[in-house]
Design a protein around this motif. Structure first.
Motif, PDB file in Angstrom:
ATOM      1  N   ASN A   1       0.842  -1.191   0.000  1.00 15.03           N
ATOM      2  CA  ASN A   1       0.000   0.000   0.000  1.00 15.03           C
ATOM      3  C   ASN A   1       0.882   1.247   0.000  1.00 15.03           C
ATOM      4  N   LEU A   2       0.256   2.388  -0.127  1.00 11.25           N
ATOM      5  CA  LEU A   2       0.989   3.648  -0.229  1.00 11.25           C
ATOM      6  C   LEU A   2       1.781   3.946   1.034  1.00 11.25           C
ATOM      7  N   GLU A   3       1.211   3.667   2.190  1.00  7.48           N
ATOM      8  CA  GLU A   3       1.898   3.960   3.445  1.00  7.48           C
ATOM      9  C   GLU A   3       3.197   3.158   3.569  1.00  7.48           C
ATOM     10  N   GLU A   4       3.187   1.898   3.127  1.00 10.65           N
ATOM     11  CA  GLU A   4       4.404   1.083   3.191  1.00 10.65           C
ATOM     12  C   GLU A   4       5.475   1.624   2.246  1.00 10.65           C
ATOM     13  N   MET A   5       5.074   2.093   1.080  1.00 10.91           N
ATOM     14  CA  MET A   5       6.033   2.671   0.146  1.00 10.91           C
ATOM     15  C   MET A   5       6.654   3.938   0.719  1.00 10.91           C
ATOM     16  N   VAL A   6       5.827   4.794   1.315  1.00 18.37           N
ATOM     17  CA  VAL A   6       6.324   6.031   1.909  1.00 18.37           C
ATOM     18  C   VAL A   6       7.287   5.730   3.051  1.00 18.37           C
ATOM     19  N   ALA A   7       6.942   4.765   3.897  1.00 17.79           N
ATOM     20  CA  ALA A   7       7.816   4.395   5.016  1.00 17.79           C
ATOM     21  C   ALA A   7       9.152   3.869   4.511  1.00 17.79           C
ATOM     22  N   ALA A   8       9.127   3.046   3.475  1.00 18.76           N
ATOM     23  CA  ALA A   8      10.362   2.493   2.923  1.00 18.76           C
ATOM     24  C   ALA A   8      11.220   3.594   2.306  1.00 18.76           C
ATOM     25  N   ALA A   9      10.565   4.550   1.656  1.00 16.21           N
ATOM     26  CA  ALA A   9      11.309   5.655   1.038  1.00 16.21           C
ATOM     27  C   ALA A   9      12.008   6.494   2.089  1.00 16.21           C
ATOM     28  N   ARG A  10      11.382   6.680   3.224  1.00 13.55           N
ATOM     29  CA  ARG A  10      11.999   7.461   4.293  1.00 13.55           C
ATOM     30  C   ARG A  10      13.167   6.717   4.934  1.00 13.55           C
ATOM     31  N   GLU A  11      13.092   5.406   4.950  1.00 21.67           N
ATOM     32  CA  GLU A  11      14.129   4.610   5.596  1.00 21.67           C
ATOM     33  C   GLU A  11      15.346   4.361   4.713  1.00 21.67           C
ATOM     34  N   GLN A  12      15.165   4.417   3.384  1.00 21.54           N
ATOM     35  CA  GLN A  12      16.246   3.987   2.504  1.00 21.54           C
ATOM     36  C   GLN A  12      17.389   4.999   2.403  1.00 21.54           C
ATOM     37  N   GLY A  13      17.144   6.236   2.809  1.00 23.18           N
ATOM     38  CA  GLY A  13      18.235   7.201   2.845  1.00 23.18           C
ATOM     39  C   GLY A  13      18.667   7.735   1.500  1.00 23.18           C
ATOM     40  N   GLN A  14      17.881   7.529   0.480  1.00 25.68           N
ATOM     41  CA  GLN A  14      18.172   8.079  -0.839  1.00 25.68           C
ATOM     42  C   GLN A  14      16.858   8.436  -1.524  1.00 25.68           C
ATOM     43  N   PRO A  15      16.910   9.326  -2.522  1.00 27.04           N
ATOM     44  CA  PRO A  15      15.669   9.798  -3.138  1.00 27.04           C
ATOM     45  C   PRO A  15      14.873   8.664  -3.781  1.00 27.04           C
ATOM     46  N   LEU A  16      13.568   8.792  -3.732  1.00 28.81           N
ATOM     47  CA  LEU A  16      12.672   7.881  -4.428  1.00 28.81           C
ATOM     48  C   LEU A  16      12.664   8.271  -5.898  1.00 28.81           C
ATOM     49  N   ARG A  17      12.884   7.312  -6.772  1.00 26.47           N
ATOM     50  CA  ARG A  17      12.916   7.583  -8.215  1.00 26.47           C
ATOM     51  C   ARG A  17      11.515   7.366  -8.782  1.00 26.47           C
ATOM     52  N   VAL A  18      10.896   8.455  -9.210  1.00 33.80           N
ATOM     53  CA  VAL A  18       9.524   8.415  -9.698  1.00 33.80           C
ATOM     54  C   VAL A  18       9.504   8.690 -11.198  1.00 33.80           C
ATOM     55  N   GLY A  19       8.978   7.752 -11.962  1.00 33.38           N
ATOM     56  CA  GLY A  19       8.919   7.905 -13.412  1.00 33.38           C
ATOM     57  C   GLY A  19       7.678   8.664 -13.846  1.00 33.38           C
ATOM     58  N   VAL A  20       7.864   9.622 -14.761  1.00 30.62           N
ATOM     59  CA  VAL A  20       6.758  10.427 -15.292  1.00 30.62           C
ATOM     60  C   VAL A  20       6.929  10.560 -16.801  1.00 30.62           C
ATOM     61  N   SER A  21       5.834  10.928 -17.483  1.00 34.82           N
ATOM     62  CA  SER A  21       5.876  11.032 -18.951  1.00 34.82           C
ATOM     63  C   SER A  21       6.905  12.046 -19.423  1.00 34.82           C
ATOM     64  N   GLY A  22       7.042  13.120 -18.679  1.00 37.06           N
ATOM     65  CA  GLY A  22       8.001  14.171 -19.029  1.00 37.06           C
ATOM     66  C   GLY A  22       7.948  15.248 -17.973  1.00 37.06           C
ATOM     67  N   LEU A  23       9.004  16.009 -17.835  1.00 34.71           N
ATOM     68  CA  LEU A  23       9.027  17.081 -16.846  1.00 34.71           C
ATOM     69  C   LEU A  23       8.035  18.171 -17.256  1.00 34.71           C
ATOM     70  N   GLY A  24       7.130  18.507 -16.343  1.00 34.03           N
ATOM     71  CA  GLY A  24       6.077  19.459 -16.646  1.00 34.03           C
ATOM     72  C   GLY A  24       4.829  18.830 -17.230  1.00 34.03           C
ATOM     73  N   SER A  25       4.845  17.515 -17.437  1.00 33.22           N
ATOM     74  CA  SER A  25       3.678  16.814 -17.979  1.00 33.22           C
ATOM     75  C   SER A  25       2.608  16.667 -16.905  1.00 33.22           C
ATOM     76  N   PHE A  26       1.434  16.214 -17.312  1.00 31.34           N
ATOM     77  CA  PHE A  26       0.343  16.040 -16.355  1.00 31.34           C
ATOM     78  C   PHE A  26       0.708  14.995 -15.308  1.00 31.34           C
ATOM     79  N   THR A  27       1.378  13.911 -15.712  1.00 30.61           N
ATOM     80  CA  THR A  27       1.753  12.887 -14.733  1.00 30.61           C
ATOM     81  C   THR A  27       2.820  13.414 -13.775  1.00 30.61           C
TER      82      THR A  27
END
Length: 306
Positions: A123-149
């Motif tokens: 679930n989303l809460e587990e992903m957020v908790a893991a991202a905070r613990e890993q000590g490095q930025p979460l890599r989030v893929g999007v269609s393009g910078l400034g895109s709707f996604t």
């Protein structure tokens, strides 16, 4: 080809249309597929065919620029979306939504948050908790910078004050980027993930709209912990500003007939697209409201170049 007249068409029928109407398609993927089905369904009820023409590029700027420069006579229409606002505020268009006359909203499409099932985030809460613990930025893929996604992603992850790197990828590449491990999360249209969801390789954590998706047991991001999030892509039809009202009315009736057809609904829903017709006046109000919201979001994200 037989012609099926629908209510409201008689006034324009005598002198419009007398030749095929071009529908500019701005993007590939599900947007192109749904747009092609829409043009086919509209053609069934029209005195002339509606021809879908792909004009991609620049986050929609290529297609918008082409259509805006054509005569305001109803023979060039655009299968548009909130992209008219994102591409304008990025500084890639010299005009905004007011350069077009609304015809009708056809439906909505909601971004979803996808991850590899093997990550063990249920679930989303587990992903957020893991991202905070890993000590490095979460890599989030999007269609393009400034895109709707990208905007949807930033609106989501800013609620958790996470350290995020946004990674743009090519069209249709979200599943491959996730499965290769190049990104940790992808925010994209549900249609791109269908086969990988069936295989169990990918998992959807939530959807960014206020209402749950019609198909699949996917919570809204609001219910999953991102309180207040409501980011939805509308899609519809517009024509160059100044198109005669009787022509707009004719096209609006075609759009209504197509949107309410069972064959259109079956194909659209299978692609994660929800038919939701709005007439021209209500669609215009929605475009203006969303433009202000998107402009503010992009300002908050440092992406507003106007």
């Amino acid at each position: 080809m037989g012609v099926l007249l629908v209510p409201g068409m008689a006034l324009a029928q005598a002198d419009f249309p007398t030749k095929p109407i071009e529908m500019t398609i701005l993007f590939g993927g599900s947007a192109q597929t749904v747009g092609q089905v829409l043009s086919d369904e509209m053609s069934r009820a029209s005195a002339q065919p509606i021809v879908a023409v792909s004009r991609p590029g620049g986050g929609g700027a290529v297609g918008y620029s082409y259509a805006q420069a054509t005569a305001a006579d109803g023979y060039n229409i655009v299968w548009n979306s909130n992209s008219i606002s994102t591409v304008y505020y990025q500084g890639n268009l010299p005009f905004n939504y007011e350069a077009f006359t609304p015809i009708a909203q056809i439906g909505v499409e909601v971004p979803v948050v996808a991850v590899q099932s093997s990550r063990g985030w249920d679930n989303l809460e587990e992903m957020v908790a893991a991202a905070r613990e890993q000590g490095q930025p979460l890599r989030v893929g999007v269609s393009g910078l400034g895109s709707f996604t990208h905007i949807a992603s930033a609106a989501l992850f800013d609620k958790f004050d996470l350290d995020v790197i946004y990674v743009p990828y090519g069209e249709g590449r979200a599943p491959a980027e996730l499965l290769s491990g190049r990104i940790d999360v992808a925010v994209q249209w549900q249609s791109q993930f269908q086969s990988h969801l069936r295989s169990g390789d990918l998992l959807l954590l939530c959807s960014t709209g206020a209402q749950p998706l019609e198909h699949g047991d996917v919570p809204t991001c609001h219910d999953a912990g991102a309180e207040g999030l409501d980011i939805t892509m509308w899609r519809g039809l517009v024509a160059p500003e100044g198109t005669p009202p009787e022509v707009v009315s004719y096209l609006e009736d075609l759009a209504r007939t197509a949107t309410e057809s069972g064959s259109f609904a079956d194909i659209a829903v299978n692609l994660g697209f929800t038919p939701a017709f709005l007439p021209a006046d209500e669609f215009g109000e929605l475009i203006a409201t969303d433009d202000a919201i998107i402009g503010q979001l992009m300002t908050d994200l440092g992406l507003n170049n106007r």
